[in-house]
Design an enzyme around this catalytic site. Sequence first.
Site, PDB file in Angstrom:
ATOM      1  N   CYS A  34      30.729  -8.327   3.932  1.00  0.00           N
ATOM      2  CA  CYS A  34      31.236  -7.421   2.895  1.00  0.00           C
ATOM      3  C   CYS A  34      32.717  -7.670   2.634  1.00  0.00           C
ATOM      4  O   CYS A  34      33.194  -7.536   1.495  1.00  0.00           O
ATOM      5  CB  CYS A  34      30.994  -5.966   3.299  1.00  0.00           C
ATOM      6  SG  CYS A  34      31.616  -5.544   4.944  1.00  0.00           S
ATOM      7  N   HIS A  61      33.160  -1.223   7.051  1.00  0.00           N
ATOM      8  CA  HIS A  61      32.589  -1.815   5.842  1.00  0.00           C
ATOM      9  C   HIS A  61      33.683  -1.959   4.798  1.00  0.00           C
ATOM     10  O   HIS A  61      34.563  -1.102   4.683  1.00  0.00           O
ATOM     11  CB  HIS A  61      31.465  -0.912   5.314  1.00  0.00           C
ATOM     12  CG  HIS A  61      30.846  -1.392   4.038  1.00  0.00           C
ATOM     13  ND1 HIS A  61      30.172  -2.589   3.948  1.00  0.00           N
ATOM     14  CD2 HIS A  61      30.824  -0.841   2.796  1.00  0.00           C
ATOM     15  CE1 HIS A  61      29.742  -2.749   2.707  1.00  0.00           C
ATOM     16  NE2 HIS A  61      30.135  -1.714   1.993  1.00  0.00           N
TER      17      HIS A  61
END
Length: 1194
Positions: A196, A438
């Site tokens: 990510c 994330h």
Amino acid sequence: MYNTLFSVTKYVEEEYIAANIVVPPKLEEEGHGYFHWEIDDWTQLPERATSKTFTIAGHDWSLLVFPRGNRENDAVSLYIEYKPKEGQKDDWHACALFVLTMSNIDQPELFKKSSAHHRFTPEETDWGFTRFVEIRDLITPIDEDTPPLLEKSRVRISAFVRVIKDPLGVLWHNFFNYNSRKNTGYVGLKNQGATCYMNSLLQSLYFTNQFRNAVYQIPTENDDTKKSVALALQRVFYNLQVSDEAVDTTELTKSFGWDSIESFWQHDVQELNRILQDNLETKMKGTVVDGAIAKLFEGKMKSYIRCVNVDYESSRIENYYDISVNVKNCATLRDSFANYCEVEMLDGENKYQAEGYGLQDARKGVIFESFPPVLHLHLKRFEYDFTRDAMVKINDRHEFPPTIDLEEFLSEDADRSMSWRYRLHGVLVHSGDLHGGHYFGLLRPTVEDKWYRFDDDRVVPVSSDEVFEEYYGGEISQVQAVGMRVRPNSKRFTNAYMLVYIREALSDQVMCDGDAPVPEHLLRRIQEAKDEEARRLREKQEMASMITVKVVSNEQFAKHQGFDLCYFGSRQPKDNMLYSELLPRNMTLGEFKSHYAERAGLNPNDIRLWTLVGRMNKTVRCDAPLMADSTDLTLVQIKETRALKKPDLCLYCEMRGNVSPEQFLTEKPKPGVSLIHIKYYDPEQQLMAGIGTLYIYADKQVRDIIPDLWKMANLKPNTPITLYEEVKPSLIEEMDINLTFQKAEIQNGDIICFQVTSEPGSALSLDTVPKYFDFIQHRVSVSFVQRPMHNNGDDFIGQGNNGAADSDSEASTDAITVMLSTKTPYDQIAQLLSEEIGERDPLRIRFYTVGPNGQPRQPVRRMASTTLSDMLPSMFYGQPSLNSEGLPEYVVMYERLEVNIVQIENMRNIRVLYIGKNMKDEHAIELLVPKTGPSQQLIEATYGKVEQALRKQLRDETQIIKPFALRFYAVGNHRVKTVMDGSENMEELGGQRFVDVVAEHVRPEDSHTSDGEQMDADDNTQQGVDIEVFHFHRDLSHTHSVPFLFRIYPGEKWVDTWERLGQKLGLGEKELKSIGVVVGPYGAVDLQACQLVQGSISAENSPGTGQHTPAATPSVENEDANMLDGSGSRRLGSVEPSESKDVCVWEVIRTMVAGQSVEGSERPVAPGFIALNHIDRSSRHRGMQQERGIRILN
């Protein structure tokens, strides 16, 4: 039980809506209303009843009730349903907050309610409550004075609704079947596991249009698809332009040289940005886009020290590609810039030594000469916490504005012909903590003020309010309900980590409209990939209508050396392969028989096909012949009903012969008659051959076929033979020839093996059929390869490793390949190999298992129970490849030892680090030495290995090695513990006290000084003395790297000492500038007992300046403007800086040790030390999630 609604009037209902359906913050109402549905006869309602349609805020609705429950019959189900109008778009939606109630008609203040919110779509047109109220509660009053809700079969159902505006189109979206391209015009990137961080960076770079154009112009037409980062990035960018689905980045990460595991390691987005730009800039050199990266991302800053009272300034201008700014104690981005450019006063005891002016008050700081068109700002969210001795995430609130004017942070000489106002283009957000999290990106793809959230494969529009409020960090204010206890605010763990600003004056240039022309070769490659994918799809579709048919005949049976009739799987010997063909599934057996006969050159009337079945014991045998009545069956029908349960249809072809029945094609074998296969084994040749088939009768004895077997094997009559039944691979049973075939349980398809009876005491290793089959079952192909040293040209590494005899650093290219059983004992393998390589003593060969990376692992232990299977890699690492005979192939490495394995048990491995001309000339030597005894044995062995290595480096074998001297010392905790003289006990080396042994090449002029020589106050010898030099980071206890002894001389100035020391370290000028140097006496454990002579040692600065020059790694400490002359340094505690470059280390240490006494009887290694403060780059403790470094290998 009931809620109270005072009365049913419009005023009260409006008041009820206002009190019970509150519009969430930042949302707007489109309209609101209510509806009452009075039911006069509840018992007459159908299973599913619907109210009339009512309109609220321009939308049509209805109520839906299930009186006896929807899926549950003990509760009433109640829903509100959206009614799309005629002609409304197929992708309509409506967002609403609602409350549904059921009340007593006569006393409406008695009611039950439930509330919810929902996004109504064509897929979810109704929403509500499956268990709105239990039926018993509906009809039962709570007391004698209160009626039930359902009274006299009458009840009122009401809906109170607020319709909410959805300007972005994603409010309360469940994102099921969400199409990013359709909803936003953009697509995302697939997450490979933990990529990510890379996805958010790639999207940011992609929407920097000028960068994208530059990437497209990199010449890549001749690049390897698997290795070219630039080509892979071009493909990613092109797919982001044209694809309707999320784009895969696997090709890009493979071009980095990453494996699949690497994709599950999360890294730092800033570090990836630096390394990716380095790689692209290298690829751009000498092309039309040479310098494009620098033009976009490079700025200049000046580090300066400016005297207050005299006209003197020392400065240095550096390039940077991003800036790391503090978050802690900085409320806004402007505060961070002000903190970055904060001026430090050098006065008092910390005055600056100005060349030609002496000590002066001065200002020290950083000022910017220019900012790049695209400014990457790294917010320092991760810092080292000294109180916790660990990295922590800083979640403090830090505001960043939509625009910022940076002119105030420019130097007076900076170009101000254009505005230095910047507009925010992107925010890369990190959600989580130090140990995981994330990344996603908030980006403004165009010059318009429209923001989108790029979260891996999903792209969602977001509001400006979300961008400029939700990701500042800080605390989340808790909404306090009336009557609820006050809850403390919680930290926001989702906050901005990297900001991208674009200079407004150059915005049109950076964000140029339109997509750049895609290189023609790239379009061609992409089209070729699409064509290949289409071809594979067609093949897959064709495969669905085809079936693979395999046929084994007596020809394959005759050459087969293993179990069953042949190998049916992937183990297909090249010289005995089955007939195999892909044919239409609907081909009939009759058609196939003719087709096969034509291919094999046979007469269709002379062959009969048998189905093959898999038995419970995992063998494959003939089952039944396919007669004339089966000719109309299709191949797939035969496979599904009569054949082996495998993906392929497998058949046996029987040839008409003398023993064949008369009605060969039309009649099946009679009851009691079975077809069996016969194999003959020759122990001397160790060969098994299929010699034919026989029809046997159930009531006949086994001995009755012996004459036929003599004849089939061309044996003389009365030759004694032994018969075996091939039951399964692990069970080969000798047959009792006096039994009938029925009692011996012989049936269709069974295999009988026979051989000439073996005499007792036979010298043959495989003298019987069971032994042969045991060998076959465990047979593998093994290639024995000499173990490589893997020294990359270093003649020191691995020499004498674990007692290995001298050999070339590379493995022998002549592999010795043999077929062995995995049950073969260790000593038998060693004996076989010793004969092949000419080694007299088999015990001087050691074997190594080879890992999945092709490198040797731990040596195989020699024990009585050790066999070849212990030398082979575990099946956990995957299936081995097969050779031309269908056998598993393995590689086992070996090495020839100087001593045999038995002697090695009394020896041990010691690792010696040899240091050559400087500390970068470092080589590891692993020696096998006795476990006990004096260290002189180790010293002599090291001299021998070094001499051998130096001899190999000579170009001419007739050259003579110059005499050399080595100094040995034991190292523990990266400090010199003792200088070895050969009397040390070997048991102490390599243990907890002394981890390593260092052998340092000593120049002849430095070899006269003994260890521990004292520096007396009246000593004025010119011979000098050796002191310890070691490496640390911020604290003397945080040592790293290899220490060494270094000679200092009386009267030598520091600038000359530093020059010699730099040569000893083997470092360049840039690397030396980042090192802080302190001098201390023997035994000092605190910086306060030391004197700072160069650079700075700051316990407050976190690693990394945040400045990036592609050609160099960011320095660790804040560098002074003129580091070499020792001026301008700061102090920590009572650490005094050197007053000038003329400081003499000899005098400093002599002063420190004057009058110092050493406690105990242990002599010091040296009277003092020089300690070098810098980060350990070889084992750097990484700041972000303890991740390993990012590698781009190609």
